[in-house]
Design a protein around this motif. Structure first.
Motif, mmCIF file in Angstrom:
data_model
loop_
_atom_site.group_PDB
_atom_site.id
_atom_site.type_symbol
_atom_site.label_atom_id
_atom_site.label_comp_id
_atom_site.label_asym_id
_atom_site.label_seq_id
_atom_site.Cartn_x
_atom_site.Cartn_y
_atom_site.Cartn_z
ATOM 1 N N GLU A 26 42.834 32.668 38.291
ATOM 2 C CA GLU A 26 42.815 34.104 38.029
ATOM 3 C C GLU A 26 42.759 34.431 36.530
ATOM 4 O O GLU A 26 41.944 35.232 36.074
ATOM 5 N N GLN A 39 39.428 33.454 34.834
ATOM 6 C CA GLN A 39 38.292 34.230 35.342
ATOM 7 C C GLN A 39 38.345 35.682 34.855
ATOM 8 O O GLN A 39 37.318 36.281 34.544
ATOM 9 N N LEU A 40 39.567 36.199 34.741
ATOM 10 C CA LEU A 40 39.751 37.544 34.196
ATOM 11 C C LEU A 40 39.243 37.584 32.743
ATOM 12 O O LEU A 40 38.519 38.499 32.325
ATOM 13 N N MET A 69 37.107 35.477 31.368
ATOM 14 C CA MET A 69 35.660 35.264 31.386
ATOM 15 C C MET A 69 34.920 36.576 31.630
ATOM 16 O O MET A 69 33.898 36.859 31.012
ATOM 17 N N GLY A 70 35.459 37.386 32.553
ATOM 18 C CA GLY A 70 34.828 38.659 32.903
ATOM 19 C C GLY A 70 34.768 39.612 31.715
ATOM 20 O O GLY A 70 33.856 40.442 31.610
ATOM 21 N N SER A 71 35.737 39.476 30.807
ATOM 22 C CA SER A 71 35.780 40.400 29.661
ATOM 23 C C SER A 71 34.600 40.180 28.715
ATOM 24 O O SER A 71 34.297 41.028 27.874
ATOM 25 N N GLU A 114 31.676 40.489 29.330
ATOM 26 C CA GLU A 114 30.641 41.512 29.583
ATOM 27 C C GLU A 114 30.705 42.617 28.531
ATOM 28 O O GLU A 114 29.694 43.225 28.203
ATOM 29 N N ASN A 115 31.907 42.863 27.988
ATOM 30 C CA ASN A 115 32.044 43.872 26.919
ATOM 31 C C ASN A 115 31.251 43.490 25.683
ATOM 32 O O ASN A 115 30.942 44.333 24.841
ATOM 33 N N LYS A 144 27.529 36.966 29.686
ATOM 34 C CA LYS A 144 27.977 36.591 31.026
ATOM 35 C C LYS A 144 28.572 35.176 30.934
ATOM 36 O O LYS A 144 27.863 34.205 30.651
ATOM 37 N N LEU A 159 24.028 38.810 29.189
ATOM 38 C CA LEU A 159 24.293 39.574 30.416
ATOM 39 C C LEU A 159 23.017 40.214 30.998
ATOM 40 O O LEU A 159 22.769 40.130 32.206
ATOM 41 N N ASN A 176 21.306 39.417 34.597
ATOM 42 C CA ASN A 176 21.023 40.446 35.601
ATOM 43 C C ASN A 176 19.548 40.513 35.974
ATOM 44 O O ASN A 176 19.200 41.062 37.016
ATOM 45 N N GLN A 204 24.482 28.786 38.255
ATOM 46 C CA GLN A 204 25.945 28.696 38.338
ATOM 47 C C GLN A 204 26.382 27.340 38.910
ATOM 48 O O GLN A 204 27.333 26.737 38.425
#
Ligand code: TK8
Length: 348
Positions: A142, A145-146, A148-150, A152-153, A157, A261, A265, A276
Motif C-alpha cells: 500500500e 503504491q500510494l 508511486m501514484g503521486s 502523476e502530479n 507514470k 504519463l 495513456n 507492466q
C-alpha cells in the motif's frame, strides 16, 4: 500576383521540409509512442530506456529482462533500446527527458526524483528500512503504491521499484563510527536538499553532484567522502580512493522506474499490460541479483584493502539523534497521508 504566389508556395515548401527534417533528424529520436505513429501496426514501435548506472548493476540486468520479455511478448511489434552509463544524461536530466516525452523509460534513484515529486522525500528518512524482504513488501504494498501514484502530479507514470541497495558511507580521511568523526569532511550527496541537511547536521560539508562526476571529484579531492551501495562503490571504482567504509545502511534508495504519463495513456491496454509485466520481471530480476551483486562488491572492496567498520547500535543511535530537524522538513514536504502510511508500515 503570380510571382507573389510562387514565393509564398516556395516558402511553405521550405517550411514543411525543414519541420519534417528536424522531426526525424534529431540525434535523440523522439519517444515513438508520442510521435503519433501508433496507427501503422506493420511498423515496430521502438521504445528507449536510459539510465545512469553500470551494465553489471542489478537495474541494468532488470532492463535486459524487460527488453527480452517485451520484444517477444509483443511478437516484435515493440522494440526496446537500452542506453546505460548516463549516455543520455544523469539522473536529473533523464527525469526531465521523460517528463518532456523525449525518452520513454528511465530508472533513477528515489532521492534525485524527490525534487520533481516531493512525496518521494519520505524515502529519505534515514534508517527507515533495515531488512531487504520487508522493504520490498512495503514498496510493493500500500505505502509504495500510494507513493508511486503521486508521480502523476509530475506528469509521470510509476511502474516499479528496482534494486539499488542499502547505502554505506565511505571516505579517505579516517574511520567513521559516530557523527563526531564526520566533522569537516567534504561529502558528495545526490541532488537532494534533505541529504545535504542530514550530513550538515553531522558536521560535514556536503556537495551535491551527479554520480558520473564522482570518481573524478574523489580523485581530485574536490570531495573526500560519499555514500552509496557497495555495488556502486565497486563498479564505480570509488573504493580505490576511499580506504574507510562505514557500514551504516542509512538509506535504501530504490531505482524508481517510470514513463511519461501522456505516453502511457496513449498506449493500448494490451501494450500497457505487456510493458507492466516486463517491468515486474525487471524488478524481480534486479532484486534477485541485488543481494548477490552487493555481497560480491563488498568482498571485492574488502580484498582491495579497504577497512569496513560495522557500527554498533549505540553508534547508529548517535546518527539517529541528529535527525529530528530533517524529519520535520520531510514532514513539511510530504502529505500526511503518505508520511503516516510509511511510518506505520515501517514501524518507525
Ligand atoms: C545512478 C545513480 C546512483 C546513485 C547515486 O543512476 O547517484 O549515488 O546511487 O546509483 O542513481
Amino acid at each position: 500576383m503570380k510571382k507573389f504566389l510562387v514565393v509564398l508556395l516556395t516558402l511553405m515548401l521550405i517550411l514543411t521540409l525543414s519541420v519534417g527534417c528536424s522531426g526525424s533528424g534529431t540525434e535523440a529520436e523522439p519517444a515513438s509512442g508520442n510521435s503519433g505513429e501508433g496507427g501503422d501496426s506493420s511498423e515496430p514501435m521502438t521504445l528507449r530506456v536510459g539510465h545512469a548506472g553500470f551494465e553489471i548493476q542489478p537495474q541494468h540486468l532488470g532492463w535486459l529482462k524487460f527488453e527480452e520479455y517485451v520484444e517477444s511478448e509483443s511478437g516484435g511489434a515493440i522494440q526496446i533500446e537500452i542506453f546505460p552509463n548516463a549516455q543520455l544524461g544523469n539522473d536529473r536530466e533523464l527525469c526531465e527527458l521523460v517528463q518532456l516525452g523525449e525518452l520513454d523509460f528511465t530508472s533513477i534513484s528515489s532521492s534525485p526524483l524527490a525534487p520533481f515529486d516531493p512525496e518521494f522525500y519520505v524515502l529519505d528518512i534515514p534508517f527507515m528500512f533495515s531488512d531487504r524482504e520487508k522493504t520490498y513488501e512495503i514498496l510493493d504494498g500500500e505505502a509504495g503504491q500510494l507513493l508511486m501514484g503521486s508521480l502523476e502530479n509530475a506528469g509521470l507514470k510509476g511502474l516499479g521499484y528496482m534494486e539499488n541497495g542499502f547505502r554505506q558511507l565511505s571516505n579517505s580521511v579516517r574511520e567513521i563510527r559516530t557523527p563526531e568523526d564526520i566533522a569537516g569532511l567534504k561529502i558528495r550527496t545526490m541532488n537532494n536538499d534533505i541529504h545535504m541537511k542530514f550530513w550538515e547536521l553531522c558536521g560535514a560539508n556536503p556537495t551535491p553532484m551527479a554520480f558520473g562526476e564522482l570518481y573524478t571529484a574523489l580523485k581530485q579531492k574536490v570531495v573526500n567522502g560519499q555514500e552509496n551501495p557497495y555495488t556502486n562503490i565497486a563498479q564505480g571504482k570509488l573504493h580505490e580512493c576511499q580506504p574507510y567504509i562505514s557500514e551504516t545502511n542509512h538509506l535504501y534508495t530504490p531505482f524508481v522506474t517510470f514513463t511519461n504519463l501522456d505516453f502511457w495513456n496513449s498506449l493500448t491496454e494490451e501494450q500497457q499490460k505487456i510493458i507492466q509485466e516486463g517491468i515486474d520481471l525487471a524488478v524481480a530480476e534486479s532484486r534477485e541479483q541485488g543481494e548477490k551483486v552487493d555481497a560480491e562488491a563488498r568482498e571485492l572492496i574488502e580484498d582491495y584493502g579497504c577497512e569496513i567498520s560495522i557500527l554498533t547500535e549505540d553508534e547508529i543511535q548517535q546518527f539517529k539523534d541528529k535527525m529530528s530537524p530533517i524529519l520535520e522538513d520531510i514532514g513539511a514536504k510530504t502529505s500526511p497521508e503518505i508520511m503516516d502510511t510509511f511510518m506505520e508500515a515501517t514501524n518507525y
